[in-house]
Write an enzyme that holds these catalytic residues in place. Structure first.
Site, short mmCIF file in Angstrom:
data_model
loop_
_atom_site.label_atom_id
_atom_site.label_comp_id
_atom_site.label_asym_id
_atom_site.label_seq_id
_atom_site.Cartn_x
_atom_site.Cartn_y
_atom_site.Cartn_z
N GLU A 131 -5.11 1.38 2.40
CA GLU A 131 -4.93 0.28 3.34
C GLU A 131 -5.12 0.75 4.77
OE1 GLU A 131 -3.13 -2.54 6.15
OE2 GLU A 131 -2.50 -0.49 5.84
N GLU A 132 -4.59 1.93 5.08
CA GLU A 132 -4.64 2.43 6.46
C GLU A 132 -6.07 2.77 6.90
OE1 GLU A 132 -2.28 2.20 8.47
OE2 GLU A 132 -0.40 2.23 7.36
N GLU A 181 4.35 -6.19 4.45
CA GLU A 181 4.21 -5.31 5.62
C GLU A 181 5.40 -5.58 6.55
OE1 GLU A 181 1.93 -3.02 6.60
OE2 GLU A 181 0.08 -3.39 5.48
N HIS A 240 0.85 -1.20 0.00
CA HIS A 240 0.00 0.00 0.00
C HIS A 240 0.87 1.24 0.00
CE1 HIS A 240 0.46 1.11 4.30
NE2 HIS A 240 0.45 -0.18 4.54
N ASP A 259 6.29 1.41 6.87
CA ASP A 259 4.87 1.04 6.68
C ASP A 259 4.27 1.85 5.56
OD1 ASP A 259 2.29 0.11 6.96
OD2 ASP A 259 1.91 1.14 8.85
N ASP A 281 -0.43 4.39 0.75
CA ASP A 281 -0.89 5.40 1.71
C ASP A 281 -0.16 5.24 3.04
OD1 ASP A 281 -2.50 2.93 1.67
OD2 ASP A 281 -3.60 3.80 3.35
N HIS A 293 3.81 4.05 12.33
CA HIS A 293 2.81 4.99 12.88
C HIS A 293 3.41 5.89 13.95
CE1 HIS A 293 -1.07 2.70 11.57
NE2 HIS A 293 -0.07 2.46 10.73
#
Lengths: 422, 422
Positions: free
Chosen positions: B167-168, B191, B100, B133, B102, B391
């Site tokens: 995805e997030e 991931e 992903h 990520d 995003d 994150h």
């Protein structure tokens, strides 16, 4: 005809115009920064009553050096303080009649069944933000003064009517009036006491506590430390501190009050993303200050208490909370119940109601603390309306209570201002 | 020379260009709604590699009827999904390589020691939002494909590289790719597993809980009910539910994970004024879903659990909380460890590292749940980087791990895509 009968009759005639005045005041949103429109109505009324008017914009430099000044507003332009003086003939005691024109925000409009700035009247109640806190009280003051003028009652001492800004944010308006030279032998503030008399008032201070956490992905939350969980620890600590502080209060005036000096956590904000561990929380609240306490001591007690959180939670050893004393602070008030201001008001109350007033300590801070602690002026809080509806949705006031308060205050003006000045 | 030596040597030559690609990707802020610039770089790279490109804007109507669709974005225009296909000669197993583009917001910039969109390299680490990520994983995929092309390694099955959005926030990008017809005999999502292999993945759902209180003045807080205090009750209930749910999990793959399916309270907001009792609190969070659970059952369990709060706190009888299942939801993944995709990847890992991989259950949801539950595609999660820094501020990835992941994935492409299709 006795003076109190004359007063009562005169007030009866003035009821409708008093209602109208209150309605106009409530219809102007006078939240912080927007006080001028409501003050314009006050000014118009003072002119009509022939009071000596003083209207001025507070300048920060006039007030900022005073130790009681605590305000984040900066600019007060175009939202003036107003003082209107009814001069006495001389030799009598002077009396400040102080009301604040600012109101707290209306909150969520969905919770209101009427427009918060409608001033709608229903079943003898007038609804709207500020109706009880405290435009209703201010109308009672003006009504009492109007009666003095109308009946041409002779007064020796001066009556100083004050309509101030900033009470809800810490009292800069009243402090500015004091620093401008307005003092008196006594003061009455008609905050909503439900016609009880409050010789003592709880003070209060605002605090902001910043609590740290450690960010992480929510799916591995054990790798982080939630600032929400840590904030909960702090909120619980504040509840404990509240219990400890209130257990110390033995003053009989506080007997009927469940929590004499509450600690209220009014705001919390933490986190930005549902699936992240939040790393910072901000709590805002107010801590009540007992009449016999100094604000500084209360600050220190709370700060020390929070430092000690680290004894049971080591996170706080490495990550101490930050405490900020921001925004509003209200000095407590503490008048002895045998003070002449108190006994005179009690007598007036008895003449009107045929019974002694209920005397309590107020559960909230008022501008009275500034008048008494910074100005050495004896202060009583006595007014129409109830705190249950202050700051809440659907705030209202029973109009009848305004007339009753005005009657007592008019009699008080007559009795107090004609006492010989000591 | 063996195939894996050839691959290793080729990757060594490509390291600098891979670093540069990752840096360019990190330098484009691809938070939700801003994915297009990073996708443009991906598209450019796919063109360079000669992949069959499919670039399309997701239309809500294409995806909204699918039961797994849960998205509050509405408009996806100008932030396309990208698929690049490396066609095989036929007869072999196909492989989806999904990443992903995003990223989650960077949070408080003060917490970053470097600009979150700098892509700064220091001591073999590349720093920035999305480095781990999962732009680092995406670069590993592209590097593996590049090696196939460079070495002209013959493949029977197709390789389907996917760079998806959303995805997030719940996987709409991967769902859209699936509904557009992209399927395969297996899928790898890189991931950040820190090069562990995750055949099972925790799913998750977002929730929003609205908790009521009753407003009052802070000085008489006992006349109100604090929505902050009530929210604390709910947060504590969620912690209890988390314990109950995790006590049920016996799968050996979860053994080393402190809390296999966490409930994370990520946000709280209540109150507007320090000296008012707040009357509404909003909590947002995510609840983890075990591989063998259905999202619907987890919703029901949590809803029922919160209803039962009223048994110990009567406030909630009259004022039940409102629960909303909003925003993201990630299906859990559940591949048996003797599946050919698993054994093949394990073999490739052993060839590269000379030891068996660590196999665990992933502590977070991925788009793998959508591929497996909605597309019936066997999925493994395997990639460079660690969740500890995902994150979070100062997110980084060790560049060496990207090369190592690419080596395993290149070998996997070779071994898997040349297996006869069953």
């Amino acid at each position: 005809m006795t003076i109190n009968k004359l007063i009562r009759e005169c007030i009866q005639k003035k009821q409708l115009s008093a209602n109208k005045l209150l309605q106009r005041l409530v219809q102007e949103d006078s939240t912080r920064g927007n006080e001028y429109k409501a003050q314009a109505i006050i000014i118009e009324k003072c002119r009509e009553l022939g009071l000596q008017l003083d209207i001025w914009d507070i300048e920060e430099k006039q007030v900022k050096k005073h130790p009681f000044y605590r305000c984040d507003r900066g600019n007060f332009d175009e939202n003036p303080n107003v003082v209107g003086v009814l001069k006495g003939s001389g030799g009598g005691k002077s009396l400040i009649l102080n009301g604040h024109i600012d109101v707290v925000p209306e909150g969520d409009r969905k919770d209101w069944k009427v427009d918060p700035y409608s001033g709608k009247v229903e079943n003898g109640r007038l609804y709207g933000r500020g109706a009880t806190d405290m435009k209703g009280g201010t109308v009672a003051l003006l009504l009492a003064i109007e009666v003095m003028k109308e009946l041409e009652i002779p007064l020796k001492g001066d009556v100083l009517f004050q309509s101030v800004i900033e009470e809800e944010s810490g009292g800069t308006g009243t402090l500015a009036a004091l620093l401008r030279g307005y003092t008196a032998d006594g003061a009455i503030i008609p905050e909503p006491t439900n016609l009880k008399v409050f010789p003592k008032q709880q003070g209060s201070m605002w605090f902001r506590i910043t609590v740290k956490g450690k960010a992480a992905h929510g799916g591995t939350r054990y790798e982080g430390v939630s600032s929400i969980d840590k904030a909960i620890t702090i909120v619980n600590r504040l509840h404990e501190l509240e219990q400890i502080r209130n257990a110390r209060i033995t003053d009989a005036l506080f007997e009927s009050i469940p929590i004499p000096v509450p600690i209220n956590v009014g705001k919390i904000q933490s986190g930005k993303w549902p699936s992240s561990v939040p790393d910072i929380a901000v709590i805002e609240g107010r801590i009540g200050v007992a009449p016999n306490e100094a604000l500084k001591d209360v600050e220190q007690e709370m700060e020390q208490w929070l430092v000690e959180t680290a004894k049971t939670d080591s996170w706080f050893k490495e990550n101490p909370v930050e405490i900020e004393w921001f925004g509003g602070r209200w000095q407590p008030g503490d008048l002895t119940i045998d003070h002449p201001l108190m006994t005179t008001l009690s007598d007036c109350y008895q003449e009107v109601f045929g019974k002694v007033p209920v005397v309590e300590a107020s559960p909230w801070g008022t501008d009275g603390g500034i008048l008494s602690k910074a100005g050495n002026i004896p202060v009583l809080i006595f007014g129409p309306g109830t705190t249950e509806v202050a700051h809440d949705a659907n705030e209202y006031i029973e109009l009848q209570k305004i007339y009753e308060a005005a009657e007592v205050i008019a009699l008080m003006i007559y009795n107090w201002c004609n006492q010989e000045k000591e």
